[in-house]
Motif scaffolding. Sequence first.
Motif, PDB file in Angstrom:
ATOM      1  N   UNK A 111       0.828  -1.207   0.000  1.00 34.23           N
ATOM      2  CA  UNK A 111       0.000   0.000   0.000  1.00 34.23           C
ATOM      3  C   UNK A 111       0.859   1.252   0.000  1.00 34.23           C
ATOM      4  N   UNK A 112       1.975   1.219   0.733  1.00 38.29           N
ATOM      5  CA  UNK A 112       2.873   2.365   0.708  1.00 38.29           C
ATOM      6  C   UNK A 112       3.438   2.585  -0.693  1.00 38.29           C
ATOM      7  N   UNK A 113       3.763   1.475  -1.375  1.00 41.41           N
ATOM      8  CA  UNK A 113       4.264   1.605  -2.740  1.00 41.41           C
ATOM      9  C   UNK A 113       3.198   2.172  -3.674  1.00 41.41           C
ATOM     10  N   UNK A 114       1.944   1.707  -3.481  1.00 36.87           N
ATOM     11  CA  UNK A 114       0.854   2.224  -4.309  1.00 36.87           C
ATOM     12  C   UNK A 114       0.691   3.728  -4.123  1.00 36.87           C
ATOM     13  N   UNK A 115       0.621   4.157  -2.873  1.00 32.62           N
ATOM     14  CA  UNK A 115       0.428   5.577  -2.610  1.00 32.62           C
ATOM     15  C   UNK A 115       1.675   6.379  -2.944  1.00 32.62           C
ATOM     16  N   UNK A 116       2.835   5.738  -2.902  1.00 29.93           N
ATOM     17  CA  UNK A 116       4.057   6.441  -3.257  1.00 29.93           C
ATOM     18  C   UNK A 116       4.071   6.872  -4.704  1.00 29.93           C
ATOM     19  N   UNK A 117       3.291   6.173  -5.569  1.00 35.55           N
ATOM     20  CA  UNK A 117       3.250   6.539  -6.980  1.00 35.55           C
ATOM     21  C   UNK A 117       2.576   7.863  -7.239  1.00 35.55           C
ATOM     22  N   UNK A 118       1.803   8.373  -6.263  1.00 30.20           N
ATOM     23  CA  UNK A 118       1.098   9.648  -6.448  1.00 30.20           C
ATOM     24  C   UNK A 118       1.715  10.765  -5.622  1.00 30.20           C
ATOM     25  N   UNK A 119       2.798  10.484  -4.911  1.00 33.67           N
ATOM     26  CA  UNK A 119       3.412  11.505  -4.065  1.00 33.67           C
ATOM     27  C   UNK A 119       3.932  12.649  -4.924  1.00 33.67           C
ATOM     28  N   UNK A 120       3.657  13.857  -4.500  1.00 33.64           N
ATOM     29  CA  UNK A 120       4.129  15.034  -5.214  1.00 33.64           C
ATOM     30  C   UNK A 120       3.187  15.494  -6.309  1.00 33.64           C
ATOM     31  N   UNK A 121       2.130  14.740  -6.619  1.00 32.61           N
ATOM     32  CA  UNK A 121       1.177  15.128  -7.657  1.00 32.61           C
ATOM     33  C   UNK A 121      -0.115  15.572  -6.998  1.00 32.61           C
ATOM     34  N   UNK A 122      -0.791  16.552  -7.606  1.00 27.76           N
ATOM     35  CA  UNK A 122      -2.074  17.016  -7.085  1.00 27.76           C
ATOM     36  C   UNK A 122      -3.171  16.111  -7.655  1.00 27.76           C
ATOM     37  N   UNK A 123      -3.361  14.988  -6.998  1.00 33.91           N
ATOM     38  CA  UNK A 123      -4.276  13.972  -7.503  1.00 33.91           C
ATOM     39  C   UNK A 123      -5.193  13.486  -6.397  1.00 33.91           C
ATOM     40  N   UNK A 124      -6.356  13.022  -6.809  1.00 36.55           N
ATOM     41  CA  UNK A 124      -7.229  12.270  -5.927  1.00 36.55           C
ATOM     42  C   UNK A 124      -7.056  10.782  -6.228  1.00 36.55           C
ATOM     43  N   UNK A 125      -7.193   9.958  -5.200  1.00 27.96           N
ATOM     44  CA  UNK A 125      -6.979   8.523  -5.373  1.00 27.96           C
ATOM     45  C   UNK A 125      -8.114   7.743  -4.726  1.00 27.96           C
ATOM     46  N   UNK A 126      -8.356   6.564  -5.245  1.00 31.79           N
ATOM     47  CA  UNK A 126      -9.357   5.644  -4.712  1.00 31.79           C
ATOM     48  C   UNK A 126      -8.773   4.238  -4.758  1.00 31.79           C
ATOM     49  N   UNK A 127      -8.620   3.615  -3.617  1.00 34.48           N
ATOM     50  CA  UNK A 127      -8.072   2.264  -3.549  1.00 34.48           C
ATOM     51  C   UNK A 127      -9.146   1.238  -3.892  1.00 34.48           C
ATOM     52  N   UNK A 128      -8.780   0.241  -4.693  1.00 35.26           N
ATOM     53  CA  UNK A 128      -9.715  -0.828  -5.067  1.00 35.26           C
ATOM     54  C   UNK A 128      -8.951  -2.144  -5.134  1.00 35.26           C
ATOM     55  N   UNK A 276      -7.075   6.963 -10.101  1.00 35.55           N
ATOM     56  CA  UNK A 276      -6.530   8.311  -9.910  1.00 35.55           C
ATOM     57  C   UNK A 276      -7.155   9.264 -10.919  1.00 35.55           C
ATOM     58  N   UNK A 277      -7.251  10.529 -10.522  1.00 39.26           N
ATOM     59  CA  UNK A 277      -7.701  11.572 -11.423  1.00 39.26           C
ATOM     60  C   UNK A 277      -7.155  12.904 -10.917  1.00 39.26           C
ATOM     61  N   UNK A 278      -7.045  13.853 -11.802  1.00 43.31           N
ATOM     62  CA  UNK A 278      -6.499  15.157 -11.453  1.00 43.31           C
ATOM     63  C   UNK A 278      -7.418  15.887 -10.490  1.00 43.31           C
ATOM     64  N   UNK A 279      -6.820  16.518  -9.495  1.00 42.82           N
ATOM     65  CA  UNK A 279      -7.572  17.356  -8.560  1.00 42.82           C
ATOM     66  C   UNK A 279      -7.735  18.741  -9.174  1.00 42.82           C
ATOM     67  N   UNK A 280      -8.977  19.213  -9.207  1.00 50.52           N
ATOM     68  CA  UNK A 280      -9.241  20.523  -9.799  1.00 50.52           C
ATOM     69  C   UNK A 280      -8.861  21.660  -8.864  1.00 50.52           C
ATOM     70  N   UNK A 281      -8.928  21.395  -7.538  1.00 51.63           N
ATOM     71  CA  UNK A 281      -8.589  22.432  -6.565  1.00 51.63           C
ATOM     72  C   UNK A 281      -8.045  21.767  -5.322  1.00 51.63           C
ATOM     73  N   UNK A 282      -7.308  22.516  -4.466  1.00 51.37           N
ATOM     74  CA  UNK A 282      -6.765  21.914  -3.252  1.00 51.37           C
ATOM     75  C   UNK A 282      -7.832  21.410  -2.306  1.00 51.37           C
ATOM     76  N   UNK A 283      -9.092  21.871  -2.466  1.00 53.52           N
ATOM     77  CA  UNK A 283     -10.154  21.444  -1.563  1.00 53.52           C
ATOM     78  C   UNK A 283     -10.802  20.141  -1.992  1.00 53.52           C
TER      79      UNK A 283
END
Length: 333
Positions: A111-128, A276-283
């Motif tokens: 799981x750490x490796x999975x989430x590590x792939x999105x580190x530094x990117x402004x993305x939303x994630x959903x685990x499945x 994963x998908x791009x986050x439109x805003x920080x909120x």
Amino acid sequence: MVHSGNAGGSLFAEGGAGTLRLLAYLAAAMILMVADHHGGHLERLRNAAGLLTGPIYRLAGTPARLARGVSGHLTAQQDMIRENSELREQLLLANARLDRLASVQVENLRLRQLLGGTRGLRLNVQLASLIDVDLDPFRHRILLDAGSRRGVSEGLAVIDADGVVGQVLAVTPMNSSVILVSDPSHAIPVQVVRTGLRAIAFGTGSVDRLEVPSIPLSADLRVGDVLETSGIGGRFPAGFKVGTIQHLHPDDTRLFVVADVQPAARLDRGGEVLLVWNAQSPDDKPMGPLPEGVIPENGVADPATPAAAGTPSDATPPPAVPDTEPSATEPSA
């Protein structure tokens, strides 16, 4: 025949003679007792008699001692067997706990490796989690345990710890179907990390090979170059690894070069993926529940937010991709 009184040979016969004998015997006994008391003459006799009777007493007590010894041995053996059984059960339980801890450790690392792939990117994630695999040799599909009830929509990119897996093709309330990048009908816009050259990578029907055709002969391309998503088309966020070029060869016309690419994702292994998908805003908050203890890069996830509140605004179908870089489509019948 007439029987008269005691027989003549009796020790204490009636009459005066018998009384005298009794008195004589009593006197002799008293004399012997006084003499033994003062001189201890009978002590040696008693000791000798004790030496003779001691072995007899020990021999008589042997069965009881044997019985006690056997009983004690059997009791000790039963205690040892019971203790051995208890220790064996404790050992099995300890081994089971160690195996479980090892499994949890591996899962945590994955799981750490999975989430590590999105580190530094402004993305939303959903685990499945993967629950089924399409075994059709002409279609590469997997089935996930996340559907529209958890906010999943068609077109979302799917990745694992190593790279791009595919994209969501169809959604039901409870599940979603994902087309893999290796599917013959799938195409993904990519660019070379080293030079920035943009191209399209197509599936070949083999989980260990993608193909990038129609590369100009003048293009600066080498074996070992890494391909990543370019972000063109809006389906796949930019910056995710797609694969590595393994071989370059001319096409049938000898006018272009074809690159054989080794996919970065473990398409035939693994049990968890990320949508994963791009986050439109920080909120923006991620759809559905994240793994316990996971904090997304764009803020704190709110597990109480119901998935039925609607899909994110960027989950709507993106604009059409130019013909030069088509998005993945379902093969026609």
